[in-house]
Scaffold this motif. Sequence first.
Motif, mmCIF file in Angstrom:
data_model
loop_
_atom_site.group_PDB
_atom_site.id
_atom_site.type_symbol
_atom_site.label_atom_id
_atom_site.label_comp_id
_atom_site.label_asym_id
_atom_site.label_seq_id
_atom_site.Cartn_x
_atom_site.Cartn_y
_atom_site.Cartn_z
ATOM 1 N N GLY A 49 -16.397 69.901 43.606
ATOM 2 C CA GLY A 49 -17.130 70.931 43.238
ATOM 3 C C GLY A 49 -16.154 72.093 42.914
ATOM 4 N N SER A 50 -14.979 71.978 43.093
ATOM 5 C CA SER A 50 -13.940 73.057 42.771
ATOM 6 C C SER A 50 -13.512 72.907 41.476
ATOM 7 N N THR A 51 -12.878 73.934 40.918
ATOM 8 C CA THR A 51 -12.091 73.696 39.343
ATOM 9 C C THR A 51 -10.634 73.194 39.623
ATOM 10 N N CYS A 52 -10.230 72.131 38.790
ATOM 11 C CA CYS A 52 -8.805 71.759 39.188
ATOM 12 C C CYS A 52 -8.022 72.820 38.056
ATOM 13 N N ARG A 53 -7.124 73.424 38.739
ATOM 14 C CA ARG A 53 -6.414 74.526 38.129
ATOM 15 C C ARG A 53 -4.817 74.144 38.093
ATOM 16 N N TYR A 54 -4.484 72.776 38.429
ATOM 17 C CA TYR A 54 -3.079 72.631 38.454
ATOM 18 C C TYR A 54 -2.960 70.953 38.022
ATOM 19 N N SER A 97 -15.199 70.262 39.039
ATOM 20 C CA SER A 97 -14.834 68.859 39.192
ATOM 21 C C SER A 97 -15.896 67.956 40.026
ATOM 22 N N THR A 98 -16.182 66.758 39.455
ATOM 23 C CA THR A 98 -17.301 65.912 40.382
ATOM 24 C C THR A 98 -16.396 65.141 41.067
ATOM 25 N N TYR A 99 -15.234 65.179 41.084
ATOM 26 C CA TYR A 99 -14.170 64.145 41.705
ATOM 27 C C TYR A 99 -13.502 65.094 43.071
ATOM 28 N N GLU A 100 -13.015 64.276 44.107
ATOM 29 C CA GLU A 100 -12.132 65.023 45.034
ATOM 30 C C GLU A 100 -11.125 64.170 44.939
ATOM 31 N N VAL A 101 -9.846 64.769 45.434
ATOM 32 C CA VAL A 101 -8.478 64.379 45.631
ATOM 33 C C VAL A 101 -8.257 64.184 47.047
ATOM 34 N N VAL A 102 -7.599 63.152 47.652
ATOM 35 C CA VAL A 102 -7.450 63.107 49.005
ATOM 36 C C VAL A 102 -6.058 62.498 49.271
ATOM 37 N N ALA A 103 -5.149 62.856 50.340
ATOM 38 C CA ALA A 103 -3.994 62.262 50.448
ATOM 39 C C ALA A 103 -4.166 61.199 51.365
ATOM 40 N N LEU A 104 -3.844 59.991 51.060
ATOM 41 C CA LEU A 104 -4.064 58.660 51.792
ATOM 42 C C LEU A 104 -2.935 58.580 52.872
ATOM 43 N N GLU A 105 -1.818 59.322 52.741
ATOM 44 C CA GLU A 105 -0.651 59.458 53.876
ATOM 45 C C GLU A 105 -0.145 60.596 53.465
ATOM 46 N N ASP A 106 0.743 61.039 54.593
ATOM 47 C CA ASP A 106 1.549 62.394 54.423
ATOM 48 C C ASP A 106 2.059 62.279 53.064
ATOM 49 N N THR A 107 1.810 63.586 52.307
ATOM 50 C CA THR A 107 2.196 63.596 50.858
ATOM 51 C C THR A 107 3.041 64.897 50.639
ATOM 52 N N VAL A 108 3.930 64.970 49.580
ATOM 53 C CA VAL A 108 4.399 65.895 49.277
ATOM 54 C C VAL A 108 4.054 66.126 47.604
#
Length: 162
Positions: A49-54, A97-108
């Motif tokens: 629901g938020s806009t991807c700006r990166y 966005s209709t998608y979300e992005v999630v870290a599946l492990e500690d991520t940089v």
Amino acid sequence: MEIEQYQSGQDFIGFVNNLCALEEDAAAMLSQHLESLRFKKGEVILVEGSTCRYLYYINSGLVKTGFESKDRTFIMRFFAEGEMFTVLDSYLSQKPSTYEVVALEDTVITRISRAEMDKLRTRFHRMETFFAKLVAMASVNMMDRIGEILEEQASARYENFF
């Protein structure tokens, strides 16, 4: 999410250079606009629901893109260390966005804003070429993913990921 002082853009810039060799001044300017972030396992990088700006580059870790529908979770794609990603439809249209992005492990992650990328694309032809190649790669990957979904069982897709 923890924002870090950006140390070195070599991984992000290296990825760009693999698609289209940058001029020194373009690489220098690009590095000035990069930002590093650290996400813990399970943290949301982009909220549905938020806009991807990166545009994002994964220095280390693993993320997934997907969405929830009633009682099911749909995983669209995994992105691992050394890969660049964005939620392309939201990034290009600047719509939620209709998608979300999630870290599946500690991520940089290293990222650059669309506004800064647009300025670089306008100023440097090779940045425009890089972006065109990145979008083309995303299109090919999307078609491959659609083919996988239509043809394979979930366990086969999981094996293919590894």
